[in-house]
Motif scaffolding. Structure first.
Motif, PDB file in Angstrom:
ATOM      1  N   ILE A 187       0.910  -1.082   0.027  1.00 54.97           N
ATOM      2  CA  ILE A 187       0.160   0.133   0.095  1.00 54.97           C
ATOM      3  C   ILE A 187       0.843   1.184  -0.086  1.00 54.97           C
ATOM      4  CG2 ILE A 187      -1.719   1.302   1.164  1.00 54.97           C
ATOM      5  CD1 ILE A 187      -2.819  -1.699   2.390  1.00 54.97           C
ATOM      6  N   CYS A 219       0.882   4.245  -2.890  1.00 52.64           N
ATOM      7  CA  CYS A 219       0.681   5.596  -2.368  1.00 52.64           C
ATOM      8  C   CYS A 219       1.795   6.347  -2.871  1.00 52.64           C
ATOM      9  CB  CYS A 219       0.377   5.646  -1.097  1.00 52.64           C
ATOM     10  SG  CYS A 219      -1.182   4.999  -0.485  1.00 52.64           S
ATOM     11  N   LEU A 249     -11.873   5.907  -0.973  1.00 52.00           N
ATOM     12  CA  LEU A 249     -11.723   5.044  -0.061  1.00 52.00           C
ATOM     13  C   LEU A 249     -13.120   4.927   0.396  1.00 52.00           C
ATOM     14  CD1 LEU A 249      -8.638   6.117   2.513  1.00 52.00           C
ATOM     15  CD2 LEU A 249      -8.731   4.531   0.605  1.00 52.00           C
ATOM     16  N   TYR A 301      -4.748   2.343   4.296  1.00 52.65           N
ATOM     17  CA  TYR A 301      -4.709   3.300   3.130  1.00 52.65           C
ATOM     18  C   TYR A 301      -4.618   4.785   3.379  1.00 52.65           C
ATOM     19  CZ  TYR A 301      -7.139  -1.166   1.528  1.00 52.65           C
ATOM     20  OH  TYR A 301      -7.165  -2.417   1.327  1.00 52.65           O
ATOM     21  N   ALA A 324      -9.011   2.454  -3.526  1.00 54.04           N
ATOM     22  CA  ALA A 324      -8.543   1.281  -2.835  1.00 54.04           C
ATOM     23  C   ALA A 324      -9.730   0.536  -2.161  1.00 54.04           C
ATOM     24  CB  ALA A 324      -7.857   1.562  -1.430  1.00 54.04           C
ATOM     25  N   ASP A 338      -7.712  -5.237  -2.713  1.00 53.55           N
ATOM     26  CA  ASP A 338      -6.860  -5.667  -1.889  1.00 53.55           C
ATOM     27  C   ASP A 338      -7.551  -7.021  -1.294  1.00 53.55           C
ATOM     28  OD1 ASP A 338      -5.382  -6.599   0.335  1.00 53.55           O
ATOM     29  OD2 ASP A 338      -5.668  -4.466   1.259  1.00 53.55           O
TER      30      ASP A 338
END
Length: 374
Positions: free
Chosen positions: A106, A110, A122, A130, A170, A202
């Protein structure tokens, strides 16, 4: 597909002639989200961190015993093990990147794709890292709350939130702390609607769910799709810190430029092949957890405790105003659980990891006693 952040020069960061450039602080630093894992005092049955609650494969222990002192003097080489993982998953070797847990995966995403001019979407509640890693880049964090009644994935609202500045979306599938999941087609449609962004699926809890988009990584129609997996949950290797990303080869080119070349340690690399090979142990543990999840959920229903359908190795329980007392009382009975009341929409909720049937029967006994006391 989204270009990595920082690939274009910015006029406002140029230094005067003959004078070295100084790091420019980001205003967002003051609002950075922090994570402090409550790892202290974990004596008891570990039903708080969604780890494998029993043990890793015996084959992993044998592989660890075979590591020599000479092996530890060498820098770790992830390439050969990445090729093995790729073969195991049915993707090309250049599409796989092993990471120091999914947390590093992650972080790398980013750092590669976000900066102060971009946005991350999100759906919340979700995995807190995240936001932690995104906040360090200065990106705008756009949170889309799940349906209050059942934590259903806010699909239409996610689509509506996509803008030209969206660079990362995400999607934890199944999600944490709720255990809810989204449909494969929803993930793919989001990727189609946001070609300028990387779309992270994910799949940390994939083994307890079974649905994936991994087969479409690198497909021409989805060049922006990236999948994360972990070896901390079903495989039981949380202490070795091992995760992975799978993405198109072009995206991997940029991700490999960001990641540390030696972030995955030699012990993890030595043990992973053995863990992957022992499918019998993995299959047994996953089926044991699924059976225990159904049994424990039924007991919660019998006791009048609301739970939500979970496709992961945990259940979210609606305990109510006495959630803190509940967690302390369960701990006093030797059962560690996780208070999730601070997550969006989760006030009064406690998450309980699901272990084996024997373990969860002990947890059931504690649950009955604690609820009577409250």
């Amino acid at each position: 597909m989204s270009a990595p952040a920082g690939q274009q020069e910015r006029a406002d960061t140029a230094a005067p002639a003959g004078k070295p450039a100084a790091p420019a602080p980001r205003a967002i630093v003051q609002a950075m989200k922090e994570y402090h894992p409550p790892l202290g005092g974990r004596g008891g049955m570990r039903l708080d961190f969604n780890e494998n609650t029993l043990a890793c494969s015996p084959a992993v222990r044998a592989a660890l015993s075979a590591v020599t002192t000479s092996d530890l003097t060498r820098y770790p080489e992830r390439g050969p093990v990445e090729a093995l993982v790729a073969e195991h998953l049915g993707v090309a070797a250049e599409q796989v990147l092993l990471t120091n847990g999914v947390d590093e995966a992650i972080h790398v995403l980013c750092q590669c794709y976000l900066d102060e001019t971009s946005e991350i979407l999100l759906p919340v509640p979700t995995y807190s890292m995240y936001e932690v890693y995104a906040s360090a880049t200065g990106a705008k964090i756009v949170c889309i709350e799940a349906d209050a009644a059942d934590f259903a994935f806010p699909y239409e609202r996610v689509l509506a939130a996509i803008t030209p500045r969206t660079r990362l979306i995400a999607l934890a599938n199944p999600n944490s702390p709720t255990g809810t999941s989204m449909r494969r087609e929803q993930i793919l449609e989001i990727a189609r609607r946001a070609p300028q962004a990387m779309v992270l699926a994910d799949e940390a809890y994939f083994h307890f769910h079974g649905e994936t988009v991994l087969d479409l990584v690198g497909a021409a129609e989805y060049p922006n799709l990236v999948v994360a997996r972990t070896f901390s949950k079903a495989f039981g290797l949380a202490g070795l810190r091992l995760g992975m990303l799978a993405a198109a080869a072009e995206s991997m080119h940029w991700l490999r430029r960001v990641i540390s070349p030696y972030s995955v340690n030699a012990l993890a690399l030595a043990c992973l092949p053995a863990a992957l090979a022992d499918t019998a142990y993995l299959d047994w543990y996953v089926e044991e957890v699924k059976a225990a999840r159904a049994e424990f959920g039924a007991v919660c229903s019998e006791l009048g405790v609301r739970t939500w359908h979970s496709d992961a190795n945990f259940l979210l329980l609606a305990i109510g105003p006495k959630h803190r007392e509940f967690c302390r009382a369960m701990h006093a009975h030797g059962i560690l659980v996780r208070d999730r009341s601070n997550d969006p929409g989760c006030n009064g909720c406690v998450r309980i990891t699901v272990g084996t049937r024997d373990q969860m029967r002990a947890a059931q006994d504690a649950l009955r006693t604690v609820l009577q006391g409250l």
